[in-house]
Motif scaffolding. Structure first.
Motif, PDB file in Angstrom:
ATOM      1  N   ALA A  13      42.530  -9.358 -76.173  1.00 36.04           N
ATOM      2  CA  ALA A  13      42.119 -10.528 -75.385  1.00 36.04           C
ATOM      3  C   ALA A  13      40.752 -11.048 -75.821  1.00 36.04           C
ATOM      4  N   PHE A  14      39.990 -10.202 -76.493  1.00 36.49           N
ATOM      5  CA  PHE A  14      38.669 -10.584 -77.019  1.00 36.49           C
ATOM      6  C   PHE A  14      38.302  -9.522 -78.032  1.00 36.49           C
ATOM      7  N   GLU A  15      37.202  -9.734 -78.739  1.00 40.17           N
ATOM      8  CA  GLU A  15      36.804  -8.764 -79.752  1.00 40.17           C
ATOM      9  C   GLU A  15      36.409  -7.449 -79.067  1.00 40.17           C
ATOM     10  N   THR A  16      37.149  -6.403 -79.374  1.00 41.04           N
ATOM     11  CA  THR A  16      36.930  -5.105 -78.739  1.00 41.04           C
ATOM     12  C   THR A  16      35.483  -4.654 -78.913  1.00 41.04           C
ATOM     13  N   ILE A  17      34.915  -4.159 -77.818  1.00 36.96           N
ATOM     14  CA  ILE A  17      33.533  -3.686 -77.859  1.00 36.96           C
ATOM     15  C   ILE A  17      33.516  -2.158 -77.915  1.00 36.96           C
ATOM     16  N   VAL A  18      32.855  -1.637 -78.926  1.00 36.88           N
ATOM     17  CA  VAL A  18      32.556  -0.200 -78.973  1.00 36.88           C
ATOM     18  C   VAL A  18      31.068  -0.127 -79.270  1.00 36.88           C
ATOM     19  N   PRO A  63      25.288  -5.580 -73.391  1.00 34.80           N
ATOM     20  CA  PRO A  63      26.599  -5.717 -72.744  1.00 34.80           C
ATOM     21  C   PRO A  63      27.688  -6.249 -73.676  1.00 34.80           C
ATOM     22  N   HIS A  64      27.329  -7.135 -74.604  1.00 31.95           N
ATOM     23  CA  HIS A  64      28.344  -7.681 -75.504  1.00 31.95           C
ATOM     24  C   HIS A  64      28.073  -7.318 -76.962  1.00 31.95           C
ATOM     25  N   ALA A  65      27.765  -6.048 -77.177  1.00 32.59           N
ATOM     26  CA  ALA A  65      27.512  -5.588 -78.538  1.00 32.59           C
ATOM     27  C   ALA A  65      28.762  -5.775 -79.397  1.00 32.59           C
ATOM     28  N   LEU A 124      33.243   1.393 -74.175  1.00 31.44           N
ATOM     29  CA  LEU A 124      34.463   0.917 -74.836  1.00 31.44           C
ATOM     30  C   LEU A 124      35.104  -0.123 -73.917  1.00 31.44           C
ATOM     31  N   ASP A 125      35.113  -1.364 -74.364  1.00 33.87           N
ATOM     32  CA  ASP A 125      35.548  -2.485 -73.527  1.00 33.87           C
ATOM     33  C   ASP A 125      36.589  -3.264 -74.311  1.00 33.87           C
ATOM     34  N   PHE A 126      37.785  -3.339 -73.770  1.00 37.30           N
ATOM     35  CA  PHE A 126      38.873  -3.967 -74.532  1.00 37.30           C
ATOM     36  C   PHE A 126      39.876  -4.602 -73.579  1.00 37.30           C
ATOM     37  N   VAL A 150      44.432  -8.885 -69.498  1.00 37.34           N
ATOM     38  CA  VAL A 150      43.846  -7.795 -68.716  1.00 37.34           C
ATOM     39  C   VAL A 150      42.678  -7.227 -69.511  1.00 37.34           C
ATOM     40  N   ASP A 151      41.804  -6.490 -68.820  1.00 38.15           N
ATOM     41  CA  ASP A 151      40.469  -6.210 -69.373  1.00 38.15           C
ATOM     42  C   ASP A 151      39.966  -4.905 -68.749  1.00 38.15           C
ATOM     43  N   LEU A 152      39.483  -3.986 -69.554  1.00 39.17           N
ATOM     44  CA  LEU A 152      39.125  -2.664 -69.020  1.00 39.17           C
ATOM     45  C   LEU A 152      37.962  -2.072 -69.816  1.00 39.17           C
ATOM     46  N   GLY A 205      32.144  -9.444 -61.867  1.00 41.42           N
ATOM     47  CA  GLY A 205      33.502  -9.581 -62.399  1.00 41.42           C
ATOM     48  C   GLY A 205      33.896 -11.028 -62.613  1.00 41.42           C
ATOM     49  N   HIS A 206      35.137 -11.193 -63.067  1.00 38.47           N
ATOM     50  CA  HIS A 206      35.658 -12.528 -63.369  1.00 38.47           C
ATOM     51  C   HIS A 206      37.160 -12.518 -63.191  1.00 38.47           C
ATOM     52  N   GLY A 207      37.711 -13.681 -62.894  1.00 29.98           N
ATOM     53  CA  GLY A 207      39.156 -13.788 -62.756  1.00 29.98           C
ATOM     54  C   GLY A 207      39.856 -13.518 -64.068  1.00 29.98           C
ATOM     55  N   VAL A 226      40.864 -14.925 -70.262  1.00 27.33           N
ATOM     56  CA  VAL A 226      40.276 -13.624 -69.932  1.00 27.33           C
ATOM     57  C   VAL A 226      39.066 -13.787 -69.008  1.00 27.33           C
ATOM     58  N   HIS A 227      38.464 -14.946 -69.024  1.00 29.61           N
ATOM     59  CA  HIS A 227      37.392 -15.234 -68.065  1.00 29.61           C
ATOM     60  C   HIS A 227      37.771 -16.519 -67.343  1.00 29.61           C
ATOM     61  N   GLU A 228      38.179 -16.401 -66.110  1.00 29.86           N
ATOM     62  CA  GLU A 228      38.506 -17.601 -65.336  1.00 29.86           C
ATOM     63  C   GLU A 228      38.038 -17.418 -63.904  1.00 29.86           C
ATOM     64  N   ILE A 269      36.334  -5.856 -61.773  1.00 24.05           N
ATOM     65  CA  ILE A 269      35.125  -5.331 -61.146  1.00 24.05           C
ATOM     66  C   ILE A 269      34.458  -4.518 -62.254  1.00 24.05           C
ATOM     67  N   GLU A 270      33.285  -4.956 -62.715  1.00 28.43           N
ATOM     68  CA  GLU A 270      32.695  -4.323 -63.899  1.00 28.43           C
ATOM     69  C   GLU A 270      31.172  -4.245 -63.861  1.00 28.43           C
ATOM     70  N   PRO A 271      30.653  -3.533 -62.875  1.00 30.34           N
ATOM     71  CA  PRO A 271      29.201  -3.378 -62.881  1.00 30.34           C
ATOM     72  C   PRO A 271      28.751  -2.545 -64.079  1.00 30.34           C
ATOM     73  N   ILE A 298      31.632   0.232 -66.226  1.00 31.00           N
ATOM     74  CA  ILE A 298      32.954   0.708 -65.822  1.00 31.00           C
ATOM     75  C   ILE A 298      33.701  -0.498 -65.270  1.00 31.00           C
ATOM     76  N   GLU A 299      34.866  -0.785 -65.840  1.00 33.06           N
ATOM     77  CA  GLU A 299      35.585  -2.018 -65.487  1.00 33.06           C
ATOM     78  C   GLU A 299      37.044  -1.736 -65.168  1.00 33.06           C
ATOM     79  N   ASP A 300      37.477  -2.245 -64.022  1.00 33.10           N
ATOM     80  CA  ASP A 300      38.888  -2.189 -63.646  1.00 33.10           C
ATOM     81  C   ASP A 300      39.335  -3.557 -63.176  1.00 33.10           C
TER      82      ASP A 300
END
Ligand code: GLY
Ligand code: MN
Ligand code: MN
Length: 370
Positions: free
Chosen positions: A181-186, A195-197, A212-214, A223-225, A287-289, A294-296, A332-334, A346-348
């Motif tokens: 859904a976006f460029e995977t973050i590691v 946050p967006h390395a 690890l954000d993907f 979906v986004d986690l 968070g975001h819708g 992926v961001h709405e 939800i991703e504080p 941590i994102e769910d």
């Protein structure tokens, strides 16, 4: 459209076009009237649209209009042939140049329609998901949870962030997603403070925290986690920050229910991190819708003074859209980020139900030491 006395709406934003027609190509214009849905596309996509018939993805009643010369000329001809006095367009999605051209082209016709800027007409319909969309999002979240559980095996000392990101991207595709859904973050060690390395050549090392954000796109829905893991033994500081972020994450999810404002959900996470002395470390929204984009909407964020309506009801006469409602799906991703040290996020993904909240992603939130 009726509220704004629009006779027709020209839809040019591709996510909105997809929502209205199920068309997932890259060129098209939709014209909606009270009883017609017209879709302008060129020969590359005409057969693709026809082929969707019978697949369960067809769009009943869609009238296909094929571009003969240019999209805009076809649109102008179509609009000129309609008894439309007020034609809405998506102000956020029509360039000044295109708008000028259209105005001029329509100005030469016998009855000159009025072009009316609109904002968020289709987006407002998209914010609450219907039963079909929820079925897709639940399945997507289930699959992404599987990726999240499995990707722990990809995290090993000595591998670069890029290697791990590629392994995750492969898992996303292998799990049946159309694409990431976006460029995977590691982001490992100090890089996790960004946050967006972007994943780079840093090798994962003993003692690193790794964010690890993907995300994945499944049947057109995103979906986004995010999980943060420790390579080897987690330090006391790492445990403290992780614990604080997890608490904020859990409290924000607990706060979710119909009728609460998006600012209150953000506030639950923010107050919790502030209580741990980490207010400054949490610099983004909670968070975001999630949906076709992926961001709405809705943005689960701080109230912006002078931009967002005041108070849960909003000012007199304002259209108040800050309260969450059943059918909304968002993350939800504080996080807490400390430049030079490291970071945790941590994102769910959650769904607002009639009575509260349903967690769509299911992956352990324990701090894993790998
Ligand atoms: N990395 C994008 C997001 O989690 O929103
Ligand atoms: Mn994410
Ligand atoms: Mn996210």
């Amino acid at each position: 459209m009726a509220e704004q006395s629009l006779d027709a709406l020209v839809v040019t934003a591709l996510p909105n076009i997809l929502y209205l027609t199920n068309f997932s190509g890259s060129s098209g214009i939709v014209v909606v009237t009270a009883n017609r849905l017209l879709f302008i596309t060129d020969f590359r996509y005409v057969s693709a649209m026809s082929e969707t018939r019978g697949t369960g993805h067809e769009c009943p009643g869609l009238e296909l209009v094929t571009v003969e010369s240019t999209y805009d000329l076809t649109l102008a001809d179509l609009l000129a042939g309609m008894p439309s006095a007020r034609i809405g367009f998506e102000a956020a999605n029509l360039s000044v140049a295109r708008h000028r051209w259209l105005q001029t082209a329509l100005g030469t016709r016998t009855t000159v329609p009025e072009l009316v800027p609109t904002e968020g007409v289709v987006e407002r319909a998209r914010v609450r998901k219907d039963a079909y969309e929820l079925m897709v999002l639940r399945e997507a979240a289930r699959r992404l949870s599987g990726v999240a559980s499995a990707m722990v095996a990809d995290v090993r000392p000595g591998r670069t962030e890029r290697d791990v990101a590629m392994a995750i991207d492969w898992r996303i595709r292998d799990a049946g997603f159309e694409r990431s859904a976006f460029e995977t973050i590691v982001a490992a060690g100090p890089n996790a403070a960004l946050p967006h390395a972007r994943p780079g050549e840093r090798k994962l090392a003993e003692g690193d925290l790794v964010v690890l954000d993907f995300g994945g796109v499944y049947d057109s829905y995103c979906v986004d986690l995010t999980r943060t893991v420790a390579v080897g033994h987690a330090s006391a500081r790492a445990r403290e920050v992780y614990g604080a972020v997890l608490k904020a994450h859990d409290l924000a999810i607990e706060a979710v229910k119909p009728g609460i404002s998006r600012f209150q959900i953000d506030g639950a996470a923010r107050a919790s991190l502030a209580g741990a002395g980490m207010a400054e470390a949490f610099g983004h929204g909670t968070g975001h819708g999630l949906g076709i984009e992926v961001h709405e909407e809705p943005r689960i964020s701080r109230r912006r003074p002078g931009v967002d309506a005041e108070g849960p009801e909003g000012p007199e006469g304002a259209v108040h859209d800050d309260l969450v409602a059943p059918g909304m799906v968002f993350t939800i991703e504080p996080g807490a980020y400390f430049p030079g040290w490291s970071g945790v996020r941590i994102e769910d993904d959650v769904l607002v139900t009639d009575t509260g909240v349903e967690l769509l992603t299911h992956v352990t939130t324990d701090l894993l030491e790998i």
